[in-house]
Design a protein around this motif. Structure first.
Motif, PDB file in Angstrom:
ATOM      1  N   LYS A 164       5.660   7.483  16.821  1.00 56.63           N
ATOM      2  CA  LYS A 164       4.483   6.708  17.237  1.00 56.63           C
ATOM      3  C   LYS A 164       3.396   7.619  17.799  1.00 56.63           C
ATOM      4  N   GLY A 165       3.709   8.896  17.959  1.00 58.69           N
ATOM      5  CA  GLY A 165       2.717   9.854  18.429  1.00 58.69           C
ATOM      6  C   GLY A 165       3.240  10.731  19.542  1.00 58.69           C
ATOM      7  N   TYR A 166       2.759  11.970  19.582  1.00 60.97           N
ATOM      8  CA  TYR A 166       3.194  12.944  20.578  1.00 60.97           C
ATOM      9  C   TYR A 166       2.982  12.435  22.000  1.00 60.97           C
ATOM     10  N   LYS A 167       1.917  11.709  22.202  1.00 64.36           N
ATOM     11  CA  LYS A 167       1.604  11.188  23.538  1.00 64.36           C
ATOM     12  C   LYS A 167       2.784  10.395  24.122  1.00 64.36           C
ATOM     13  N   ASN A 168       3.540   9.735  23.253  1.00 64.06           N
ATOM     14  CA  ASN A 168       4.670   8.913  23.703  1.00 64.06           C
ATOM     15  C   ASN A 168       5.852   9.725  24.228  1.00 64.06           C
ATOM     16  N   VAL A 169       5.901  11.008  23.895  1.00 66.13           N
ATOM     17  CA  VAL A 169       7.021  11.846  24.348  1.00 66.13           C
ATOM     18  C   VAL A 169       6.555  13.067  25.133  1.00 66.13           C
ATOM     19  N   SER A 170       5.275  13.191  25.361  1.00 68.43           N
ATOM     20  CA  SER A 170       4.746  14.410  25.978  1.00 68.43           C
ATOM     21  C   SER A 170       5.318  14.665  27.372  1.00 68.43           C
ATOM     22  N   ARG A 171       5.722  13.630  28.076  1.00 66.31           N
ATOM     23  CA  ARG A 171       6.268  13.814  29.427  1.00 66.31           C
ATOM     24  C   ARG A 171       7.801  13.977  29.431  1.00 66.31           C
ATOM     25  N   TRP A 172       8.433  13.801  28.290  1.00 66.50           N
ATOM     26  CA  TRP A 172       9.893  13.852  28.238  1.00 66.50           C
ATOM     27  C   TRP A 172      10.448  15.221  28.594  1.00 66.50           C
ATOM     28  N   THR A 173       9.680  16.257  28.390  1.00 65.62           N
ATOM     29  CA  THR A 173      10.179  17.618  28.616  1.00 65.62           C
ATOM     30  C   THR A 173       9.505  18.279  29.815  1.00 65.62           C
ATOM     31  N   ARG A 174       8.908  17.495  30.691  1.00 63.92           N
ATOM     32  CA  ARG A 174       8.152  18.082  31.807  1.00 63.92           C
ATOM     33  C   ARG A 174       9.027  18.866  32.772  1.00 63.92           C
ATOM     34  N   HIS A 175      10.338  18.595  32.800  1.00 65.84           N
ATOM     35  CA  HIS A 175      11.229  19.301  33.727  1.00 65.84           C
ATOM     36  C   HIS A 175      12.109  20.343  33.034  1.00 65.84           C
ATOM     37  N   VAL A 176      11.853  20.567  31.767  1.00 63.41           N
ATOM     38  CA  VAL A 176      12.644  21.564  31.039  1.00 63.41           C
ATOM     39  C   VAL A 176      11.742  22.280  30.042  1.00 63.41           C
ATOM     40  N   ASP A 177      11.933  23.578  29.939  1.00 63.71           N
ATOM     41  CA  ASP A 177      11.182  24.367  28.966  1.00 63.71           C
ATOM     42  C   ASP A 177      12.028  24.466  27.702  1.00 63.71           C
ATOM     43  N   ILE A 178      11.699  23.651  26.711  1.00 59.96           N
ATOM     44  CA  ILE A 178      12.512  23.621  25.488  1.00 59.96           C
ATOM     45  C   ILE A 178      12.498  24.957  24.761  1.00 59.96           C
ATOM     46  N   PHE A 179      11.506  25.779  25.025  1.00 57.63           N
ATOM     47  CA  PHE A 179      11.407  27.061  24.339  1.00 57.63           C
ATOM     48  C   PHE A 179      12.373  28.103  24.909  1.00 57.63           C
ATOM     49  N   LYS A 180      13.057  27.756  25.976  1.00 57.09           N
ATOM     50  CA  LYS A 180      14.095  28.626  26.532  1.00 57.09           C
ATOM     51  C   LYS A 180      15.494  28.177  26.105  1.00 57.09           C
ATOM     52  N   GLU A 181      15.571  27.091  25.368  1.00 56.51           N
ATOM     53  CA  GLU A 181      16.859  26.574  24.895  1.00 56.51           C
ATOM     54  C   GLU A 181      17.242  27.265  23.587  1.00 56.51           C
ATOM     55  N   ASP A 182      18.554  27.376  23.351  1.00 62.28           N
ATOM     56  CA  ASP A 182      19.028  27.938  22.082  1.00 62.28           C
ATOM     57  C   ASP A 182      18.879  26.926  20.950  1.00 62.28           C
ATOM     58  N   MET A 183      19.347  25.706  21.242  1.00 61.87           N
ATOM     59  CA  MET A 183      19.291  24.632  20.251  1.00 61.87           C
ATOM     60  C   MET A 183      18.934  23.325  20.930  1.00 61.87           C
ATOM     61  N   ILE A 184      18.271  22.487  20.163  1.00 59.55           N
ATOM     62  CA  ILE A 184      17.943  21.148  20.628  1.00 59.55           C
ATOM     63  C   ILE A 184      18.519  20.168  19.618  1.00 59.55           C
ATOM     64  N   LEU A 185      19.387  19.289  20.101  1.00 55.58           N
ATOM     65  CA  LEU A 185      20.015  18.294  19.237  1.00 55.58           C
ATOM     66  C   LEU A 185      19.197  17.010  19.290  1.00 55.58           C
ATOM     67  N   VAL A 186      18.892  16.478  18.109  1.00 58.81           N
ATOM     68  CA  VAL A 186      18.057  15.291  18.036  1.00 58.81           C
ATOM     69  C   VAL A 186      18.747  14.245  17.165  1.00 58.81           C
ATOM     70  N   PRO A 187      19.374  13.233  17.791  1.00 61.78           N
ATOM     71  CA  PRO A 187      19.965  12.158  16.992  1.00 61.78           C
ATOM     72  C   PRO A 187      18.867  11.320  16.345  1.00 61.78           C
ATOM     73  N   VAL A 188      19.102  10.927  15.104  1.00 61.37           N
ATOM     74  CA  VAL A 188      18.115  10.153  14.344  1.00 61.37           C
ATOM     75  C   VAL A 188      18.787   8.888  13.830  1.00 61.37           C
ATOM     76  N   HIS A 189      18.241   7.743  14.223  1.00 60.70           N
ATOM     77  CA  HIS A 189      18.756   6.456  13.760  1.00 60.70           C
ATOM     78  C   HIS A 189      17.792   5.943  12.692  1.00 60.70           C
ATOM     79  N   VAL A 190      18.176   6.094  11.442  1.00 59.40           N
ATOM     80  CA  VAL A 190      17.309   5.767  10.314  1.00 59.40           C
ATOM     81  C   VAL A 190      17.348   4.266  10.038  1.00 59.40           C
ATOM     82  N   ASP A 191      16.202   3.641  10.129  1.00 58.95           N
ATOM     83  CA  ASP A 191      16.061   2.201   9.855  1.00 58.95           C
ATOM     84  C   ASP A 191      17.052   1.339  10.633  1.00 58.95           C
TER      85      ASP A 191
END
Length: 152
Positions: A11-38
């Motif tokens: 729905k747009g980056y704005k909807n998740v822009s605050r989700w990572t405010r307490h973590v620097d994702i660029f310091k992580e090795d991997m980011i797991l993203v579950p996807v629920h299709v339809d």
């Protein structure tokens, strides 16, 4: 990421822009993203920061360029928001639909397949499991949840 991340991101980056405010994702090795299709099928996207690669794992082998591109664009926008010294561009992260992966042969094990994709990849193991392993994996997952810790 949690299961609400991708629908919110789409729905747009704005909807998740605050989700990572307490973590620097660029310091992580991997980011797991579950996807629920339809709302009927689970897949797993994995952002491997060390390889600059976003991979999409689907036990039905159905590509999802929409999610892959949304994740790549998320990383680019996040790099700008964090004011990285060198913000990312489209060419910095490759995206791929993983094709040589185990396939499910029923309509009820996609969630287990997705979890096992994540487990095997994060443990740097080859994806050597198959549909016949699903009953064992279900028991293992139940045990791990009950015990509150992952098996080694």
């Amino acid at each position: 990421m949690n299961t609400f991340f991708v629908p919110s991101l789409l729905k747009g980056y704005k909807n998740v822009s605050r989700w990572t405010r307490h973590v620097d994702i660029f310091k992580e090795d991997m980011i797991l993203v579950p996807v629920h299709v339809d709302n009927v099928h689970w897949c797993m996207a994995i952002i491997d920061m060390s390889k600059n690669m976003i991979s999409y794992y689907d036990s039905f082998n159905i590509p999802n360029p929409t999610v892959l591109n949304a994740l790549r664009n998320f990383l680019i926008k996040e790099s700008h928001a964090r004011k990285l010294e060198t913000p990312l561009t489209l060419k910095d992260f490759q995206v791929q639909h993983a094709t040589n992966v185990p396939r499910q042969t029923n309509t009820s094990d996609c969630g287990v397949f997705s979890c096992m994709f994540a487990e095997y990849i994060t443990r740097n193991k080859s994806l050597t499991f198959s549909q016949k392993d699903m009953p064992r994996f279900r028991k293992q997952m139940k045990r791990e949840i009950t015990n509150g810790r992952l098996d080694q």
